[in-house]
Write a protein that holds these residues in place. Sequence first.
Motif, PDB file in Angstrom:
ATOM      1  N   ALA A   1       0.834  -1.207   0.000  1.00 38.43           N
ATOM      2  CA  ALA A   1       0.000   0.000   0.000  1.00 38.43           C
ATOM      3  C   ALA A   1       0.867   1.255   0.000  1.00 38.43           C
ATOM      4  CB  ALA A   1      -0.929  -0.003   1.210  1.00 38.43           C
ATOM      5  N   ARG A   2       1.926   1.249   0.792  1.00 42.27           N
ATOM      6  CA  ARG A   2       2.817   2.418   0.859  1.00 42.27           C
ATOM      7  C   ARG A   2       3.452   2.706  -0.503  1.00 42.27           C
ATOM      8  NH1 ARG A   2       4.938  -0.003   5.546  1.00 42.27           N
ATOM      9  NH2 ARG A   2       6.945  -0.289   4.509  1.00 42.27           N
ATOM     10  N   GLU A   3       3.855   1.633  -1.200  1.00 39.59           N
ATOM     11  CA  GLU A   3       4.501   1.809  -2.503  1.00 39.59           C
ATOM     12  C   GLU A   3       3.513   2.356  -3.535  1.00 39.59           C
ATOM     13  OE1 GLU A   3       7.395  -0.725  -5.535  1.00 39.59           O
ATOM     14  OE2 GLU A   3       6.964  -1.467  -3.521  1.00 39.59           O
ATOM     15  N   ILE A   4       2.284   1.849  -3.500  1.00 40.54           N
ATOM     16  CA  ILE A   4       1.268   2.326  -4.451  1.00 40.54           C
ATOM     17  C   ILE A   4       0.907   3.777  -4.159  1.00 40.54           C
ATOM     18  CG2 ILE A   4      -1.122   2.016  -5.236  1.00 40.54           C
ATOM     19  CD1 ILE A   4      -0.720  -1.020  -4.660  1.00 40.54           C
ATOM     20  N   LEU A   5       0.794   4.118  -2.890  1.00 37.26           N
ATOM     21  CA  LEU A   5       0.490   5.504  -2.517  1.00 37.26           C
ATOM     22  C   LEU A   5       1.579   6.450  -3.018  1.00 37.26           C
ATOM     23  CD1 LEU A   5      -0.872   5.059   1.113  1.00 37.26           C
ATOM     24  CD2 LEU A   5      -2.168   5.865  -0.876  1.00 37.26           C
TER      25      LEU A   5
ATOM     26  N   LYS B   1       6.269  -6.177  -6.429  1.00 37.86           N
ATOM     27  CA  LYS B   1       6.665  -5.854  -7.804  1.00 37.86           C
ATOM     28  C   LYS B   1       5.466  -5.529  -8.689  1.00 37.86           C
ATOM     29  CE  LYS B   1       6.746 -10.714  -9.284  1.00 37.86           C
ATOM     30  NZ  LYS B   1       7.583 -11.827  -9.773  1.00 37.86           N
ATOM     31  N   GLU B   2       4.260  -5.855  -8.208  1.00 33.87           N
ATOM     32  CA  GLU B   2       3.047  -5.558  -8.973  1.00 33.87           C
ATOM     33  C   GLU B   2       2.466  -4.186  -8.643  1.00 33.87           C
ATOM     34  OE1 GLU B   2       0.231  -8.983  -9.356  1.00 33.87           O
ATOM     35  OE2 GLU B   2       1.623  -9.981  -7.976  1.00 33.87           O
ATOM     36  N   ALA B   3       3.140  -3.443  -7.797  1.00 29.68           N
ATOM     37  CA  ALA B   3       2.622  -2.150  -7.334  1.00 29.68           C
ATOM     38  C   ALA B   3       2.346  -1.185  -8.484  1.00 29.68           C
ATOM     39  CB  ALA B   3       3.599  -1.523  -6.346  1.00 29.68           C
ATOM     40  N   GLU B   4       3.264  -1.138  -9.447  1.00 28.48           N
ATOM     41  CA  GLU B   4       3.109  -0.189 -10.562  1.00 28.48           C
ATOM     42  C   GLU B   4       1.875  -0.519 -11.401  1.00 28.48           C
ATOM     43  OE1 GLU B   4       5.771   1.803 -14.141  1.00 28.48           O
ATOM     44  OE2 GLU B   4       6.742   0.576 -12.588  1.00 28.48           O
ATOM     45  N   SER B   5       1.664  -1.792 -11.673  1.00 28.49           N
ATOM     46  CA  SER B   5       0.489  -2.205 -12.460  1.00 28.49           C
ATOM     47  C   SER B   5      -0.799  -1.899 -11.699  1.00 28.49           C
ATOM     48  CB  SER B   5       0.564  -3.705 -12.767  1.00 28.49           C
ATOM     49  OG  SER B   5       1.670  -3.996 -13.584  1.00 28.49           O
TER      50      SER B   5
END
Length: 325
Positions: A234-238, A274-278
């Motif tokens: 969640a932190r990476e996506i934010l 690793k799926e955060a960007e998608s």
Amino acid sequence: MQQPENVILFPKWRNVLEEESLAALKARRFEEALEKLNKLLSYQVNSYEIISGKLICLIELGRYKEAQEICEDVLQQKDKYYYHYLHIYLTVLFQTNQYDLLMEQVEEEFEKQELPAVLKEQFDQLYEMSSKMKADVVVEHTTAYLDDLEQAIAAKDYQKQWRLIEELRRTKSEPTRNVLALLAADNIHPVIKTAIIVWLQDIEYEETVEIHKWGKNIQLKPQAIGDIHNHALAREILLLISDLEQKNPTLHELLKQLLYHYIYVRFPILPANKEAESIATALKAIGTKYLNIHDRLGKEQQNINDYIEEIEQCETLYSSVIEES
């Protein structure tokens, strides 16, 4: 209605009202006593005797909320009658089953180390009684909540299931084996399973539990999987959508909400970091669609269709159980 501050009550009339209110109080004519005391207070006659007399009347008449508000007000003044008012206040809290607030207040007084010795023993007793009563209430409520939860599961009432689990979490109740078994059951809503896991984390449940969710079976300790609100994914996506906070605050808030709902439904079985960007791209695609914003993604759109479908599915699952105001 309170009289203007410059209006003075004649001493003789004041003495009559005080004597009559005291007589009514002694005769347990509390309505009459309260009326006369309120008259005195309207003329700024607010001595300890008048205020404590009014508090007694309110308590005897069952008007605890008013008594509590007056106590909280006069306690702020910290005058020489502070501990007298405090004793009345604690009595009101005990009578109204506000055990947590009572215990918190007593703990604060003990920390100050200014409590008169004569009151310490009384406050100790009140604290112990409150602790016991609180425990009894929790056990009583837990039994009722668990019975209701069983019925709600049989009726497939997901919203009621979630509310009951939230109550069990709030009261820090201990889960039964039947509750733990729900985590591995096929017929339990994924949102309900997340609610149970969050409950187990809140009470620092240390045993390993079996979870069947999102097509996978896992065994884990709830304390070992981290806070749902602060997950690394969640932190990476934010971070990836943070540029929208200034560019389009409305879209940014919507994406944050969609992300939280997505994480909540899937928790604790989440995609790899690793799926955060998608996932971030998929969130933007959904958000722009919801807000009718034209944004060309082209080939990128084709690569995230599965994520879009999954996020929208999670949104439907979340909103089918949890109603947000």
